[in-house]
Design an enzyme around this catalytic site. Structure first.
Site, PDB file in Angstrom:
ATOM      1  N   LYS A  42      33.011   6.594  16.491  1.00  0.00           N
ATOM      2  CA  LYS A  42      34.179   6.796  15.549  1.00  0.00           C
ATOM      3  C   LYS A  42      35.226   7.572  16.453  1.00  0.00           C
ATOM      4  CE  LYS A  42      34.975   7.167  11.052  1.00  0.00           C
ATOM      5  NZ  LYS A  42      34.828   5.916  10.300  1.00  0.00           N
TER       6      LYS A  42
HETATM    7  P1  NAD Z   1      42.400   6.009   2.860  1.00  0.00           P
HETATM    8  O1  NAD Z   1      43.198   6.498   3.730  1.00  0.00           O
HETATM    9  O2  NAD Z   1      42.845   4.404   2.529  1.00  0.00           O
HETATM   10  O3  NAD Z   1      42.485   6.510   1.306  1.00  0.00           O
HETATM   11  C1  NAD Z   1      41.816   7.907   1.468  1.00  0.00           C
HETATM   12  C2  NAD Z   1      42.116   8.496   0.067  1.00  0.00           C
HETATM   13  O4  NAD Z   1      41.542   9.832  -0.114  1.00  0.00           O
HETATM   14  C3  NAD Z   1      43.620   8.414  -0.479  1.00  0.00           C
HETATM   15  O5  NAD Z   1      43.616   7.948  -1.859  1.00  0.00           O
HETATM   16  C4  NAD Z   1      43.841   9.971  -0.665  1.00  0.00           C
HETATM   17  O6  NAD Z   1      44.699  10.274  -1.636  1.00  0.00           O
HETATM   18  C5  NAD Z   1      42.360  10.636  -0.948  1.00  0.00           C
HETATM   19  N1  NAD Z   1      42.324  11.875  -0.839  1.00  0.00           N
HETATM   20  C6  NAD Z   1      42.631  12.520   0.422  1.00  0.00           C
HETATM   21  N2  NAD Z   1      42.645  13.878   0.230  1.00  0.00           N
HETATM   22  C7  NAD Z   1      42.327  14.222  -0.940  1.00  0.00           C
HETATM   23  C8  NAD Z   1      41.854  15.477  -1.644  1.00  0.00           C
HETATM   24  N3  NAD Z   1      42.124  16.552  -1.229  1.00  0.00           N
HETATM   25  N4  NAD Z   1      41.609  15.229  -2.919  1.00  0.00           N
HETATM   26  C9  NAD Z   1      41.551  14.006  -3.265  1.00  0.00           C
HETATM   27  N5  NAD Z   1      41.752  12.753  -3.029  1.00  0.00           N
HETATM   28  C10 NAD Z   1      42.127  12.814  -1.386  1.00  0.00           C
HETATM   29  O7  NAD Z   1      40.902   5.804   3.413  1.00  0.00           O
HETATM   30  P2  NAD Z   1      39.677   4.897   3.042  1.00  0.00           P
HETATM   31  O8  NAD Z   1      39.903   3.761   4.124  1.00  0.00           O
HETATM   32  O9  NAD Z   1      39.848   4.322   1.709  1.00  0.00           O
HETATM   33  O10 NAD Z   1      38.584   5.622   3.241  1.00  0.00           O
HETATM   34  C11 NAD Z   1      37.742   6.502   2.190  1.00  0.00           C
HETATM   35  C12 NAD Z   1      36.594   6.872   2.814  1.00  0.00           C
HETATM   36  O11 NAD Z   1      35.683   5.580   3.044  1.00  0.00           O
HETATM   37  C13 NAD Z   1      36.222   7.626   4.037  1.00  0.00           C
HETATM   38  O12 NAD Z   1      35.269   8.398   3.927  1.00  0.00           O
HETATM   39  C14 NAD Z   1      35.949   6.370   4.956  1.00  0.00           C
HETATM   40  O13 NAD Z   1      35.593   6.962   6.154  1.00  0.00           O
HETATM   41  C15 NAD Z   1      35.173   5.516   4.090  1.00  0.00           C
HETATM   42  N6  NAD Z   1      35.073   4.341   4.559  1.00  0.00           N
HETATM   43  C16 NAD Z   1      36.228   3.389   4.943  1.00  0.00           C
HETATM   44  C17 NAD Z   1      35.968   2.169   5.101  1.00  0.00           C
HETATM   45  C18 NAD Z   1      37.232   1.275   5.387  1.00  0.00           C
HETATM   46  O14 NAD Z   1      36.846  -0.023   5.349  1.00  0.00           O
HETATM   47  N7  NAD Z   1      38.463   1.835   4.881  1.00  0.00           N
HETATM   48  C19 NAD Z   1      34.575   1.671   5.411  1.00  0.00           C
HETATM   49  C20 NAD Z   1      33.438   2.578   5.348  1.00  0.00           C
HETATM   50  C21 NAD Z   1      33.710   3.736   4.856  1.00  0.00           C
END
Ligand code: NAD
Length: 433
Positions: free
Chosen positions: A119
């Protein structure tokens, strides 16, 4: 001192029950106990192989310079090249990245992909920078990583705060700063690229798609019908919005959403597609005209079948857990619950679908992208979805069977499955020299 504590003490990991790295390693070691993993493997897996911190200056649009701190942590590569996302967020820290790298090792092992875990990230608020500043930051970070990343060594992908455009800048920088013979397949140094530049059909929705495949496989025997379930989401970014749209497409009703801009709810349902457009235009769910603003407390108390956190880590502590009014918790984001919250929910018999299973669709389709790049192939969306469904269903069935045979939680079962695969490969390969 119990077996877990002796490993932690031997490695001189500071006892910090609220630290995310400590918590992650504790969960891994807890599962390792259940399958009697040899102590030498526990020691290897309880710390990352490499931890890189870089500091680099970037010229801002007004001519001034800002210094940034970036990380890449490579946790383990017994199964193949290191693999894991790049996060741009103001809260990024070494321990946070170490925890997420260890989780990637477990996730890739669970799905039995030929990848290890890594990561990375930069401590930055991407929303506070212009397009040109983000381009310069990404290029400078990529060049600072140098040969620590590579198509057959360590392959980044998007995560919170990064996207396909940022991956395109990373790939282009890598291809420009490396030797000509490395440039040919240099694009496969990252996955999650735009479709026109070596990306994979379905990668953008892949994580949400995987979450939906897991739900589809697990809820019928628990007495639910997908076209009748209600759900709420924390986070409406990549994972949250795709999970929301794909569940809505199958007839499920989205009752409430919370993100960093606020919380909204509607008893009769929120239009997931319209909400995705609104978030694209305004940056958050606040002020969505076809729902009511609600308090954070009311959001957690919303009566739903599925509560789906898809935002940042450790957002559900005991206080939020006590408010929940759901039948199943689906971990779409990584480690959304603190250990205290998880114990509370387990004690209240709330089924939890574990993150390393639910969100494995992202890295699985990243694997498909890497494979296509390396073989100069392009698969169509139907092939990607069919392959993803097959791999997610096979993995879900193994986790379910393991939970039954060990009489443990799905969370523990997912880690046990991952650890058993890693053990097998260590036994076959042995330890060099
Ligand atoms: P992203 O940046 O697209 O979205 C993050 C979301 O979290 C946004 O909607 C934001 O408003 C919200 N957020 C941030 N702070 C917040 C708070 N204090 N209260 C409420 N909401 C809040 O990120 P993502 O890619 O959707 O990733 C989300 C999770 O999924 C993370 O844990 C990431 O590691 C995990 N993940 C992502 C992927 C991927 O392919 N993008 C794959 C596996 C796991």
């Amino acid at each position: 001192m119990d077996a877990i504590e002796t490993v932690i003490t031997d490695l001189e990991i500071t006892y910090e029950p609220t630290n995310i790295y400590y918590q992650t390693i504790h969960s891994v070691l807890d599962a390792a106990e259940l399958i009697e993993l040899p102590r030498r493997l526990k020691l290897i897996l309880a710390q990352p192989k490499n931890e890189l911190i870089v500091h680099f200056p970037v010229r801002m649009d007004n001519g001034s310079f800002s210094l940034f701190k970036g990380y890449r942590v490579q946790h383990n590569n017994i199964l193949g090249s290191y693999k894991g996302g790049i996060r741009y967020h103001h809260d990024v820290s070494l321990d946070h990245i170490k925890a997420l790298a260890a989780i990637m090792t477990m996730k890739c092992a669970l799905v039995q992909l030929p990848f290890g875990g890594a990561k990375g990230g930069v401590k930055v608020d991407p929303h506070a920078h212009t397009h040109s500043e983000l381009t310069a930051l990404t290029r400078r970070f990529t060049s600072a990583l140098g040969t620590n990343i590579g198509p057959a060594y360590d392959i980044p992908a998007p995560d919170v705060g990064t996207n396909a455009q940022i991956m395109a800048w990373m790939a282009d920088t890598y291809m420009n700063v490396h030797e000509p013979h490395e440039r040919l397949d240099g694009g496969s140094v990252v996955t999650g690229k735009p479709l026109a530049f070596g990306g994979c059909h379905g990668r953008e929705k892949a994580t949400g798609q995987g979450v939906v495949f897991v739900i589809e496989d697990l809820i019928p025997e628990m007495g639910f019908r997908l076209d009748q379930v209600t759900f709420s989401l924390v986070g409406y970014g990549n994972v949250g919005s795709w999970t929301g749209r794909l569940l809505a497409e199958r007839g499920a009703t989205l009752r409430a959403v919370m993100d960093h801009t606020g919380a909204i709810g509607h008893a009769r349902g929120i239009d997931a597609e319209k909400l995705a457009d609104h978030v694209l235009q305004t940056g958050g769910v606040a002020d969505f005209p076809d729902a009511d603003p609600i308090s954070e407390r009311d959001f957690y108390r919303t009566d739903v079948d599925l509560f789906i956190p898809a935002a940042l880590e450790q957002m559900i502590d005991i206080e939020q857990a006590q408010l929940l009014n759901c039948k199943i918790l689906v971990e779409a984001g990584n480690t959304p619950c603190t250990p205290a919250a998880e114990i509370y929910l387990n004690n209240h018999d709330l089924p939890i679908f574990p993150a390393i299973l639910c969100n494995a669709g992202g890295v699985t389709v990243s694997y498909f992208e890497w494979k296509q790049n390396r073989q100069a192939e392009v698969w169509d969306l139907a092939d990607v979805d069919a392959q993803l469904k097959k791999m997610m269903s096979r993995t879900t069935a193994r986790v379910k069977a393991r939970a039954r045979s060990l009489n443990c939680s799905m969370h523990q079962a997912a880690y046990c499955e991952a650890l058993d695969h890693i053990r097998q490969v260590y036994e076959l390969r042995g330890i060099f020299p």
